[in-house]
Design an enzyme around this catalytic site. Structure first.
Site, PDB file in Angstrom:
ATOM      1  N   HIS A 162      -4.442  -7.154  -9.886  1.00  0.00           N
ATOM      2  CA  HIS A 162      -3.146  -7.577  -9.373  1.00  0.00           C
ATOM      3  C   HIS A 162      -2.986  -9.079  -9.605  1.00  0.00           C
ATOM      4  O   HIS A 162      -3.948  -9.828  -9.638  1.00  0.00           O
ATOM      5  CB  HIS A 162      -3.060  -7.262  -7.870  1.00  0.00           C
ATOM      6  CG  HIS A 162      -1.702  -7.471  -7.296  1.00  0.00           C
ATOM      7  ND1 HIS A 162      -0.652  -6.625  -7.551  1.00  0.00           N
ATOM      8  CD2 HIS A 162      -1.217  -8.437  -6.472  1.00  0.00           C
ATOM      9  CE1 HIS A 162       0.418  -7.052  -6.914  1.00  0.00           C
ATOM     10  NE2 HIS A 162       0.101  -8.155  -6.253  1.00  0.00           N
ATOM     11  N   CYS A 209       4.910  -9.273  -7.999  1.00  0.00           N
ATOM     12  CA  CYS A 209       4.404  -8.675  -6.754  1.00  0.00           C
ATOM     13  C   CYS A 209       5.589  -8.209  -5.900  1.00  0.00           C
ATOM     14  O   CYS A 209       6.304  -7.305  -6.290  1.00  0.00           O
ATOM     15  CB  CYS A 209       3.487  -9.674  -6.040  1.00  0.00           C
ATOM     16  SG  CYS A 209       2.615  -8.993  -4.615  1.00  0.00           S
ATOM     17  N   ASP A 230      -5.657  -2.971 -10.479  1.00  0.00           N
ATOM     18  CA  ASP A 230      -4.907  -3.417  -9.304  1.00  0.00           C
ATOM     19  C   ASP A 230      -5.234  -2.481  -8.144  1.00  0.00           C
ATOM     20  O   ASP A 230      -4.829  -1.318  -8.137  1.00  0.00           O
ATOM     21  CB  ASP A 230      -3.413  -3.390  -9.615  1.00  0.00           C
ATOM     22  CG  ASP A 230      -2.551  -4.021  -8.536  1.00  0.00           C
ATOM     23  OD1 ASP A 230      -2.973  -4.024  -7.359  1.00  0.00           O
ATOM     24  OD2 ASP A 230      -1.459  -4.510  -8.872  1.00  0.00           O
TER      25      ASP A 230
END
Length: 276
Positions: A245, A156, A213
């Site tokens: 995600h 991330c 995502d």
């Protein structure tokens, strides 16, 4: 109440124990890697303005270990990141995850992502790159790391940093970026994004992204892939069509076991291919 200086704060700061407050509920599927046969725990990394905490894991025996920088999510260096370091150590690596937000605030003590985002938004890219340089230096000089076999991976927020640090440091042999943001606004403290360095990137980076995502549109992933193909880094991007995600985050509902395991195998092969 006596004011605590920034230098004193970062010198005395420590890592979170367990998971960050903002991430529960913790799911039963969470992976727990033991530290048997390892040296694992918190260390202090000397940086330009003091020291920062980091989690380090490595085999208890041996030396000259291939070294992996493990770059945190928005939630900081909590138990999930620490477990990833232990997973690497079980494979024979020295893995180290520095706490890169600590000057701006201790995100592990915050209870919601809405409190965390303003802290992270204040973290300058230049500070992060400098801290990672210092972490590599410490790993080599103080923890039996091999500077000639350096890799980086991040998740991330850390996925974005993986791309940027691979472009920044000629020491990095290979990187693996998990669903890191590729585009965005720029500012004095955030002068660019991965897409801006893609065509000139020389270090091979493997990008692992989710087709579902909602925070990283597929058109930005395709733009990044196109820029990479115009360069000479041998970088690649893999998109898992049904993955959301944070599909590697085994403590969260976003976890997708099949894609996470396949991505972890790809990471190991990528590092091996490029000498990490």
């Amino acid at each position: 109440m006596k004011e605590i200086t920034r230098r004193k704060f970062i010198a005395t700061a420590t890592l979170a124990t367990g998971f960050a407050i903002a991430v529960p509920p913790i799911l039963a599927q969470v992976i727990n890697t033991d530290d048997q046969g390892l040296i694992a725990g918190e260390v202090k990394i000397p940086v330009q303005d003091g020291t920062i905490p980091a989690y380090r894991a490595m085999p208890a025996r041996g030396n000259n270990f291939p070294t992996v920088l493990v770059i945190q999510e928005i939630f900081g260096v909590h138990e999930h990141l620490q477990d990833i370091c232990r997973r690497f150590a079980k494979l024979g690596y020295l893995a180290i995850a520095p706490e890169l937000f600590i000057r701006q605030g201790d995100v592990s003590k915050l209870s919601s992502i809405d409190e965390i985002r303003p802290i992270v938004a204040k973290v300058p890219d230049g500070q992060v790159l400098s801290d990672l340089d210092a972490t590599v230096n410490w790993a080599v000089k103080s923890s039996r790391g091999n500077a000639e076999r350096l890799g980086i991976t991040g998740f991330c927020w850390g996925g974005r940093i993986t791309w940027l640090y691979a472009a920044h440091s000629p020491q990095v042999k290979a990187g693996v970026a998990w669903y890191g943001r590729l585009v965005g606004d720029t500012s004095e403290i955030i002068p660019g994004h991965p897409i801006d360095i893609a065509s000139t990137l020389r270090t091979p980076v493997l990008g692992l992204y989710g087709g579902k995502d909602t925070g990283i549109p597929l058109d930005t992933v395709e733009s990044m892939r196109s820029r990479l193909q115009s360069g000479s880094s041998q970088s690649e991007i893999i998109v898992y069509p049904d993955a959301p995600h944070a599909f590697f985050a085994d403590y969260r509902p976003s976890y997708r076991e099949a894609e996470a395991k396949e991505g972890w195998q790809r990471l190991q092969a990528w590092f091996k291919k490029y000498g990490v």
